[in-house]
Design a protein around this motif. Sequence first.
Motif, mmCIF file in Angstrom:
data_model
loop_
_atom_site.group_PDB
_atom_site.id
_atom_site.type_symbol
_atom_site.label_atom_id
_atom_site.label_comp_id
_atom_site.label_asym_id
_atom_site.label_seq_id
_atom_site.Cartn_x
_atom_site.Cartn_y
_atom_site.Cartn_z
ATOM 1 N N VAL A 73 0.852 -1.180 0.000
ATOM 2 C CA VAL A 73 0.000 0.000 0.000
ATOM 3 C C VAL A 73 0.887 1.227 0.000
ATOM 4 O O VAL A 73 1.801 1.346 0.814
ATOM 5 N N ILE A 74 0.660 2.137 -0.922
ATOM 6 C CA ILE A 74 1.506 3.325 -1.030
ATOM 7 C C ILE A 74 1.251 4.248 0.159
ATOM 8 O O ILE A 74 0.120 4.704 0.377
ATOM 9 N N PRO A 75 2.288 4.527 0.954
ATOM 10 C CA PRO A 75 2.107 5.420 2.104
ATOM 11 C C PRO A 75 1.980 6.872 1.657
ATOM 12 O O PRO A 75 2.474 7.256 0.602
ATOM 13 N N LYS A 76 1.335 7.671 2.504
ATOM 14 C CA LYS A 76 1.184 9.091 2.186
ATOM 15 C C LYS A 76 2.496 9.838 2.380
ATOM 16 O O LYS A 76 2.787 10.783 1.685
ATOM 17 N N THR A 77 3.273 9.409 3.360
ATOM 18 C CA THR A 77 4.571 10.032 3.586
ATOM 19 C C THR A 77 5.598 8.945 3.787
ATOM 20 O O THR A 77 5.274 7.832 4.185
ATOM 21 N N ASP A 93 -13.098 2.421 -0.748
ATOM 22 C CA ASP A 93 -12.748 2.130 -2.137
ATOM 23 C C ASP A 93 -11.245 2.294 -2.328
ATOM 24 O O ASP A 93 -10.645 3.227 -1.772
ATOM 25 N N ILE A 94 -10.651 1.408 -3.099
ATOM 26 C CA ILE A 94 -9.211 1.463 -3.334
ATOM 27 C C ILE A 94 -8.902 0.912 -4.724
ATOM 28 O O ILE A 94 -9.515 -0.056 -5.174
ATOM 29 N N MET A 95 -7.975 1.561 -5.416
ATOM 30 C CA MET A 95 -7.581 1.116 -6.744
ATOM 31 C C MET A 95 -6.401 0.147 -6.603
ATOM 32 O O MET A 95 -5.375 0.499 -6.028
ATOM 33 N N VAL A 96 -6.565 -1.059 -7.131
ATOM 34 C CA VAL A 96 -5.519 -2.081 -7.015
ATOM 35 C C VAL A 96 -5.269 -2.733 -8.372
ATOM 36 O O VAL A 96 -6.136 -2.732 -9.248
ATOM 37 N N GLN A 97 -4.076 -3.316 -8.488
ATOM 38 C CA GLN A 97 -3.720 -4.068 -9.694
ATOM 39 C C GLN A 97 -3.344 -5.487 -9.285
ATOM 40 O O GLN A 97 -2.666 -5.700 -8.275
ATOM 41 N N ILE A 98 -3.765 -6.468 -10.066
ATOM 42 C CA ILE A 98 -3.484 -7.867 -9.763
ATOM 43 C C ILE A 98 -2.073 -8.205 -10.256
ATOM 44 O O ILE A 98 -1.751 -8.005 -11.426
ATOM 45 N N ILE A 99 -1.236 -8.722 -9.339
ATOM 46 C CA ILE A 99 0.142 -9.068 -9.696
ATOM 47 C C ILE A 99 0.392 -10.570 -9.655
ATOM 48 O O ILE A 99 1.433 -11.037 -10.106
ATOM 49 N N LYS A 100 -0.577 -11.329 -9.097
ATOM 50 C CA LYS A 100 -0.407 -12.782 -9.055
ATOM 51 C C LYS A 100 -1.782 -13.434 -9.114
ATOM 52 O O LYS A 100 -2.707 -13.027 -8.431
ATOM 53 N N ASP A 101 -1.877 -14.460 -9.965
ATOM 54 C CA ASP A 101 -3.128 -15.188 -10.134
ATOM 55 C C ASP A 101 -3.556 -15.887 -8.853
ATOM 56 O O ASP A 101 -2.722 -16.182 -7.989
ATOM 57 N N ALA A 102 -4.852 -16.192 -8.763
ATOM 58 C CA ALA A 102 -5.336 -17.065 -7.696
ATOM 59 C C ALA A 102 -4.753 -18.452 -7.921
ATOM 60 O O ALA A 102 -4.789 -18.988 -9.023
ATOM 61 N N ILE A 103 -4.160 -19.030 -6.881
ATOM 62 C CA ILE A 103 -3.537 -20.345 -6.982
ATOM 63 C C ILE A 103 -4.075 -21.228 -5.874
ATOM 64 O O ILE A 103 -3.944 -20.900 -4.691
ATOM 65 N N THR A 111 -1.725 -5.149 -5.534
ATOM 66 C CA THR A 111 -0.841 -4.086 -5.077
ATOM 67 C C THR A 111 -1.453 -2.748 -5.459
ATOM 68 O O THR A 111 -2.294 -2.669 -6.368
ATOM 69 N N THR A 112 -1.038 -1.690 -4.761
ATOM 70 C CA THR A 112 -1.453 -0.337 -5.155
ATOM 71 C C THR A 112 -0.360 0.358 -5.965
ATOM 72 O O THR A 112 -0.537 1.495 -6.387
ATOM 73 N N HIS A 113 0.778 -0.327 -6.155
ATOM 74 C CA HIS A 113 1.840 0.199 -7.007
ATOM 75 C C HIS A 113 1.500 -0.164 -8.458
ATOM 76 O O HIS A 113 1.922 -1.201 -8.960
ATOM 77 N N LEU A 114 0.733 0.668 -9.110
ATOM 78 C CA LEU A 114 0.166 0.338 -10.418
ATOM 79 C C LEU A 114 1.183 0.533 -11.536
ATOM 80 O O LEU A 114 2.035 1.423 -11.480
ATOM 81 N N THR A 115 1.049 -0.298 -12.578
ATOM 82 C CA THR A 115 1.909 -0.186 -13.762
ATOM 83 C C THR A 115 1.060 -0.343 -15.016
ATOM 84 O O THR A 115 0.107 -1.124 -15.038
ATOM 85 N N PRO A 125 2.642 5.237 -12.666
ATOM 86 C CA PRO A 125 2.098 6.554 -12.295
ATOM 87 C C PRO A 125 2.151 6.870 -10.812
ATOM 88 O O PRO A 125 1.962 8.024 -10.427
ATOM 89 N N THR A 126 2.408 5.882 -9.963
ATOM 90 C CA THR A 126 2.350 6.122 -8.515
ATOM 91 C C THR A 126 3.722 6.238 -7.863
ATOM 92 O O THR A 126 3.805 6.438 -6.649
ATOM 93 N N VAL A 127 4.810 6.073 -8.629
ATOM 94 C CA VAL A 127 6.155 6.178 -8.044
ATOM 95 C C VAL A 127 7.052 7.032 -8.952
ATOM 96 O O VAL A 127 6.829 7.127 -10.149
ATOM 97 N N ASP A 128 8.050 7.646 -8.345
ATOM 98 C CA ASP A 128 8.995 8.495 -9.080
ATOM 99 C C ASP A 128 10.291 7.703 -9.240
ATOM 100 O O ASP A 128 11.151 7.694 -8.350
ATOM 101 N N TYR A 129 10.431 7.017 -10.382
ATOM 102 C CA TYR A 129 11.549 6.083 -10.541
ATOM 103 C C TYR A 129 11.822 5.848 -12.026
ATOM 104 O O TYR A 129 10.915 5.870 -12.854
#
Length: 481
Positions: A73-77, A93-103, A111-115, A125-129
């Motif tokens: 979860v992306i921290p505010k600070t 409500d929270i925007m998330v992206q699936i990074i691993k299938d259900a197994i 994750t909230t670190h979206l790509t 869009p959520t990180v400066d890198y």
Amino acid sequence: MLKTIVANIDPEETRMALLEDGELVEVSVERTESSNIVGNIYLGKVKNVLPGMQAVFVDIGREKNAFLYTGDVIPKTSGASPTANHPLTVGQDIMVQIIKDAIGSKGPRATTHLTLPGRYVVLMPTVDYIGISRRIANEAERERLKRLAETVRPSGMGIIVRTVAEGKSEEDLHKDVKYLSDLWTTLLSRAKIAHAPLLLYRDVNLVIRIVRDYLTADVDSFALDDQDAYDRVCDLLKFSSPDLIPKVRVHRGKGDIFSHFGIDDALEQISQRQVWLKCGGYIVIDRTEALTVIDVNTGKFVGNTNLSETVLKTNLEAAAEIARQVRLRDIGGIIIIDFIDMDKEEHKQNVLATLETALQRDRTKSNVLGLTALGLVEMTRKKARQNIESLLYMDCPCCQARGRIQSPETVCIQICRELRKITARPRLQGKLVIQTSPRVAGVLEKREDLQKMEQELNRRLISEAVPAMHDEVFSILYQDE
């Protein structure tokens, strides 16, 4: 090395195979778009928060809730825990992206670190890198691409430059970034007015992912068996990589395209536990929920000089084959390899180097940790999608995925115990009919257990073979004389 991509498009499923020098090394299967959720972005609703486990479960509108680790979860600070800076509450409500299938019984990982992946770059869009693909080895080219990335990336956002961007111009990267940043703006707008749970962004289908992720300059040909898919691929390449269009062709031969390239035969071997090496040795692959264990054996290989050289040759060939099998079966997580014991340190390092070199061809990131005190090789490999073996096969309903069932002798002994219990009850007149599978019936009669039990119980016993019966199942019926 000759690299060939083969795609079989049927109404029921799409299959992709990657061949290197005619040998199958990777397979992907997609049956419906809804079954592939890795990469999808959802507006989810928090259903449960477990601080003690640092876990959040998010309803994304599917059968199983997505698991979100609070570290994702992306921290505010910066400088504090994600839960402290970004407290999540039930119903939020929270925007998330699936990074691993259900197994298995586990739901999908989020994750909230979206790509947002494009042809040349991946927008974060959520990180400066800024990151450069590890497969671009030339340092001068890496520096050039890093400078271009600094120029074209939106303020406050990050990008990863993909391998296919090697040699591309600033304009190529800019067009890719512009499309992805516009897509991100659209997603944010939809999220503001949408009601969770809702799918905001679906990753592209397998054919388009092949173009995006696999079709690079070092691929010699891309063969498809569907004209519409061919037209879609060519239309896409006109805007991104027109120089690759001549490598794409439609297979018009008779019969299935996978059979034409000899892929079907190789696919059947994926489920096999034992894989033979050309030298006569073999490897054994056993998978558990926690890890995968691979054992190396000399098998029929006896060598030509001495034991040390025989072991080395077997281990070297096994290392290359293990790297191929890991890619082919898409084995992820912890992997333990038990090579044949080697006395010389030089031989150990040679085998490790061979394994690491062979794994460099793999697009999925892996990490070889080296030899343990017991002489085992530890490695990890990123796991994202459901592996091909899990997709093509199911657990055996007969053995419940144990890989073995009770022997006929064991079942016969159980029958004897049950007969004693039955005859110990208030006596009923008549004979007893024992129904079993033909295999168990054969052993029961051959061992003369029936005759012995008849004398012991003073009761007539009849064995009846039922072809449809499972080997572990039996029934005992009363029957009037």
